[in-house]
Design an enzyme around this catalytic site. Structure first.
Site, PDB file in Angstrom:
ATOM      1  N   SER A 102       0.776  -1.375  -0.111  1.00  0.00           N
ATOM      2  CA  SER A 102      -0.058  -0.102   0.052  1.00  0.00           C
ATOM      3  C   SER A 102       0.860   1.194   0.124  1.00  0.00           C
ATOM      4  O   SER A 102       2.041   1.259   0.378  1.00  0.00           O
ATOM      5  CB  SER A 102      -0.772   0.049   1.344  1.00  0.00           C
ATOM      6  OG  SER A 102      -1.690   1.236   1.351  1.00  0.00           O
ATOM      7  N   TYR A 113      -0.051   0.043  10.717  1.00  0.00           N
ATOM      8  CA  TYR A 113      -0.362  -0.580   9.090  1.00  0.00           C
ATOM      9  C   TYR A 113       0.836  -0.302   8.184  1.00  0.00           C
ATOM     10  O   TYR A 113       1.061  -0.863   7.378  1.00  0.00           O
ATOM     11  CB  TYR A 113      -1.768   0.238   8.672  1.00  0.00           C
ATOM     12  CG  TYR A 113      -2.160  -0.047   7.387  1.00  0.00           C
ATOM     13  CD1 TYR A 113      -2.588  -1.396   6.972  1.00  0.00           C
ATOM     14  CD2 TYR A 113      -2.064   0.828   6.220  1.00  0.00           C
ATOM     15  CE1 TYR A 113      -2.908  -1.700   5.797  1.00  0.00           C
ATOM     16  CE2 TYR A 113      -2.369   0.701   5.156  1.00  0.00           C
ATOM     17  CZ  TYR A 113      -2.788  -0.676   4.779  1.00  0.00           C
ATOM     18  OH  TYR A 113      -3.374  -1.074   3.355  1.00  0.00           O
TER      19      TYR A 113
END
Length: 322
Positions: free
Chosen positions: A157, A183
């Site tokens: 990501s 994350y």
């Protein structure tokens, strides 16, 4: 032909005219979103797809369209894996190894995002444990099944830009927990894992890459409250407006899964090996100021020595050498 594809290309655009008959693919995270669409597109073009999911009942319902479209000799089967449990990961790998059939492509797609602080079954911080360590063990255990000419594609990501990995404190034992930092660490780990895997396996013709699928509204964002998301979008759009850019637009799920199938079966292996891709092309390194939706990969995520250090730390954490 790697194709003139871009941000709005869909899986069907990327795979137009591509016959995947005789190819076998493993896709993790096929109970929703990108995983389902990735599996559908590949099976519809003739691949034999093995979908891995934690909740088989949910995945069974979510993948009805995948089975329906498995034309041209394509097929779809499900296997169970809970990436937050190394016992489950090892059992899944053992089953695939016992079956013995090779894979031409592994797409490590499953993941969690911005989860509240917690731990996996083995005591790892939830996001690092699930997104990175679960895949690290699964992929390395089944690596002998990846055929020469095969590929590993890690769905990372642009969130990797939130944080580099912390090899001194991977479980937030001394660092205050922030869900987006956690994350970011896990997504940086996904990229570094691809870099190290590529270096280890390219001599036998197996390449690895990581990618950012784009901003897509899927179940992945379920831990982010609607208010928080609106505030983030307002801030992003204000930044874009100040730069004279059009406002942010979500990708559709077929647009989001396009880079996974592009990197997996369309792109040139030497072009993507050990690299980070987005919008169906290889992304440039950018360490300067970048707005949240612009392209670019941080150099720390592609550093081979850093990748080697993460590999060693990951082996230590899972008590297994690869």
């Amino acid at each position: 032909m790697a194709g003139p594809f871009g941000a709005t290309s869909t899986t069907d655009d990327v795979l137009a005219g591509v016959d995947l008959g005789g190819k076998r693919v493993l896709v993790t995270g096929v109970s929703a979103g990108l995983g389902v669409e990735t599996a559908r597109a590949l099976a519809a073009h003739g691949a034999q797809v093995v979908g891995a999911a934690r909740d088989l009942h949910k995945a069974e319902a979510a993948t009805a369209a995948v089975r329906a479209q498995a034309a041209n000799g394509g097929g779809f089967t499900l296997v169970q894996v809970d990436l937050a449990s190394l016992a489950s990961v090892r059992a899944c790998a053992d089953g695939l190894l016992a079956d013995g059939r090779p894979f031409d492509l592994v797409i490590a797609n499953a993941g969690v995002m911005a989860a509240p602080f917690g731990h996996t079954a083995d005591g790892f911080e939830t996001q690092f444990g699930t997104n990175h360590l679960g895949h690290f063990v699964l992929v390395n255990r089944i690596a002998p099944l990846i055929a020469p000419g095969g590929r590993l594609v890690n769905v990372a990501s642009s969130g990797h830009r939130f944080a580099d990995v912390d090899l001194e404190d991977p479980n937030f034992e001394r660092t205050p927990y922030d869900p987006m930092i956690a994350y970011g660490r896990s997504k940086t780990a996904n990229i570094l894992f691809a870099v190290a895997f590529d270096r280890r396996h390219k001599a036998r013709g197996v390449r690895a890459a990581a990618l950012h699928p784009g901003g897509i509204q899927t179940e992945l964002g379920r831990h982010i409250g609607a208010g928080t998301l609106e505030q983030m979008l307002e801030r992003i759009n204000a930044e874009l407006a100040a730069e004279g850019q059009p406002p942010f637009r979500w990708k559709t799920i077929p647009q989001g899964a396009a880079t996974s199938v592009w990197a997996g079966v369309v792109a040139d292996a030497d072009e993507i090996g050990g690299r980070y891709c987005e919008n169906c092309h290889v992304s440039a390194v950018s360490d300067g100021l970048i707005n949240p939706i612009s392209e670019g990969v941080r150099s720390y995520a592609l550093d081979p020595e850093h990748a080697k250090a993460l590999w060693a730390k990951s082996e230590e954490m899972v008590s297994e050498r690869f």
